[in-house]
Write an enzyme that holds these catalytic residues in place. Structure first.
Site, PDB file in Angstrom:
ATOM      1  N   LYS A  13       0.799  -1.732   0.004  1.00  0.00           N
ATOM      2  CA  LYS A  13       0.028   0.163  -0.411  1.00  0.00           C
ATOM      3  C   LYS A  13       0.665   1.215   0.328  1.00  0.00           C
ATOM      4  O   LYS A  13       0.699   2.364  -0.632  1.00  0.00           O
ATOM      5  CB  LYS A  13      -0.768   0.076   0.985  1.00  0.00           C
ATOM      6  CG  LYS A  13      -1.569  -1.060   1.358  1.00  0.00           C
ATOM      7  CD  LYS A  13      -3.432  -0.421   1.795  1.00  0.00           C
ATOM      8  CE  LYS A  13      -2.294  -0.420   3.464  1.00  0.00           C
ATOM      9  NZ  LYS A  13      -2.113  -1.559   4.085  1.00  0.00           N
ATOM     10  N   ARG A  88     -10.693   1.076   8.638  1.00  0.00           N
ATOM     11  CA  ARG A  88     -10.187   0.025   9.204  1.00  0.00           C
ATOM     12  C   ARG A  88     -11.454  -1.038   9.611  1.00  0.00           C
ATOM     13  O   ARG A  88     -10.663  -2.084   9.383  1.00  0.00           O
ATOM     14  CB  ARG A  88      -8.937  -0.407  10.878  1.00  0.00           C
ATOM     15  CG  ARG A  88      -7.820   0.577  10.599  1.00  0.00           C
ATOM     16  CD  ARG A  88      -6.849   0.463  11.746  1.00  0.00           C
ATOM     17  NE  ARG A  88      -5.509   0.941  10.725  1.00  0.00           N
ATOM     18  CZ  ARG A  88      -4.719   0.795  10.486  1.00  0.00           C
ATOM     19  NH1 ARG A  88      -5.042  -0.857   9.988  1.00  0.00           N
ATOM     20  NH2 ARG A  88      -3.449   1.293  10.251  1.00  0.00           N
ATOM     21  N   ARG A 122      12.746  -9.019   5.686  1.00  0.00           N
ATOM     22  CA  ARG A 122      12.745  -7.996   5.771  1.00  0.00           C
ATOM     23  C   ARG A 122      14.312  -7.592   7.058  1.00  0.00           C
ATOM     24  O   ARG A 122      13.840  -8.311   7.979  1.00  0.00           O
ATOM     25  CB  ARG A 122      11.780  -6.516   6.536  1.00  0.00           C
ATOM     26  CG  ARG A 122      10.982  -6.002   5.425  1.00  0.00           C
ATOM     27  CD  ARG A 122      10.328  -5.177   4.758  1.00  0.00           C
ATOM     28  NE  ARG A 122       9.229  -4.964   6.124  1.00  0.00           N
ATOM     29  CZ  ARG A 122       8.590  -5.236   6.223  1.00  0.00           C
ATOM     30  NH1 ARG A 122       7.446  -4.330   5.468  1.00  0.00           N
ATOM     31  NH2 ARG A 122       7.485  -4.680   7.071  1.00  0.00           N
ATOM     32  N   ARG A 153      13.245  -7.057  13.101  1.00  0.00           N
ATOM     33  CA  ARG A 153      12.835  -5.800  13.823  1.00  0.00           C
ATOM     34  C   ARG A 153      11.052  -6.510  14.171  1.00  0.00           C
ATOM     35  O   ARG A 153      11.129  -7.723  13.479  1.00  0.00           O
ATOM     36  CB  ARG A 153      11.966  -4.361  13.057  1.00  0.00           C
ATOM     37  CG  ARG A 153      12.931  -3.814  12.588  1.00  0.00           C
ATOM     38  CD  ARG A 153      12.342  -2.368  11.376  1.00  0.00           C
ATOM     39  NE  ARG A 153      12.927  -1.756  11.479  1.00  0.00           N
ATOM     40  CZ  ARG A 153      13.704  -1.078  11.604  1.00  0.00           C
ATOM     41  NH1 ARG A 153      13.219  -0.315  13.071  1.00  0.00           N
ATOM     42  NH2 ARG A 153      14.264   0.327  11.534  1.00  0.00           N
ATOM     43  N   ARG A 164      -0.878  -9.483  13.061  1.00  0.00           N
ATOM     44  CA  ARG A 164      -1.749  -8.547  11.913  1.00  0.00           C
ATOM     45  C   ARG A 164      -2.880  -8.851  11.003  1.00  0.00           C
ATOM     46  O   ARG A 164      -3.616  -8.130  10.762  1.00  0.00           O
ATOM     47  CB  ARG A 164      -0.546  -7.756  12.110  1.00  0.00           C
ATOM     48  CG  ARG A 164       0.527  -6.940  12.534  1.00  0.00           C
ATOM     49  CD  ARG A 164       1.928  -6.790  11.822  1.00  0.00           C
ATOM     50  NE  ARG A 164       1.331  -5.684  10.729  1.00  0.00           N
ATOM     51  CZ  ARG A 164       2.870  -5.020   9.732  1.00  0.00           C
ATOM     52  NH1 ARG A 164       3.913  -5.377  10.491  1.00  0.00           N
ATOM     53  NH2 ARG A 164       2.163  -4.394   9.939  1.00  0.00           N
TER      54      ARG A 164
END
Length: 207
Positions: A13, A88, A122, A153, A164
């Site tokens: 996004k 949301r 990542r 992270r 999530r």
């Protein structure tokens, strides 16, 4: 044009938002940016948000709606907006319809397996702050720019990503049906290469 951008975490996004904002000359508005701006300026709404976050609570729908409503009154929104991260859930979507409904809702559809791979792959550098993906670097532990140590992270772990995605399925996915019933939804395959996604986004939005 007033556009709402939907998509699971890691669907791209952010990348597409910048592209669409530039093409349509409309502001890219994210709830996270609004929260930070109001907290920085210490506005009454910002102080409320800070108090909630400091106590470990999420920002309630009505306060989030209030922040978005105030932001959409700014002069740069006269020609439209691109909303990223709002609405949301159905409550927020119905509220938005009440004061500034979108013209188009763009849904970036990406396989959850691909999303998990994107996010968990990542790596960030302790030294220079660079961000990379293990698929595109030789050594997953060494920064290709400065040679510093790379790390994952906390938000990029498999467990966090799955959580999530579950929240997205429960709260945000119902918006696909909601906007589809209004004939405002356009879905683009986000699994493709970025250049292909961009081309399909332009076509979907009629640009």
């Amino acid at each position: 044009m007033k556009v709402v951008l939907l998509g699971a975490p890691g669907s791209g996004k952010g990348t597409q938002a910048g592209f669409i904002s530039e093409k349509l000359n409309i502001p890219h508005i994210s709830t996270g940016d609004i929260f930070r701006e109001n907290m920085k300026k210490k506005t009454p709404l910002g102080l409320k948000v800070k108090s909630l976050m400091d106590s470990g609570n999420l920002c309630p729908d009505d306060l989030t709606v209030e922040l978005i409503k105030e932001r959409l009154n700014h002069d740069d929104c006269k020609n439209g907006y691109l909303l990223d991260g709002f609405p949301r859930n159905l409550h927020q979507a119905k509220a938005l319809d009440g004061f500034c409904p979108p013209d188009k809702v763009l849904n970036l559809d990406v396989d959850f397996e691909r999303i998990e791979r994107r996010i968990t792959g990542r790596r960030s550098c302790y030294e220079c702050g660079g961000t990379y993906h293990v698929d595109f670097i030789t050594d997953p532990n060494k920064c290709p720019l400065c040679g510093g140590e790379l790390f994952t992270r906390k938000d990029d772990t498999s467990e966090t990503v799955k959580t999530r995605l579950k929240v997205y399925q429960t709260q945000t996915e119902p918006l696909i049906g909601y906007y589809s019933e209004q004939n405002k939804l356009v879905t683009v395959d986000g699994n493709a290469e970025i250049s292909d996604v961009e081309r399909n986004v332009l076509e979907a939005l009629g640009i």
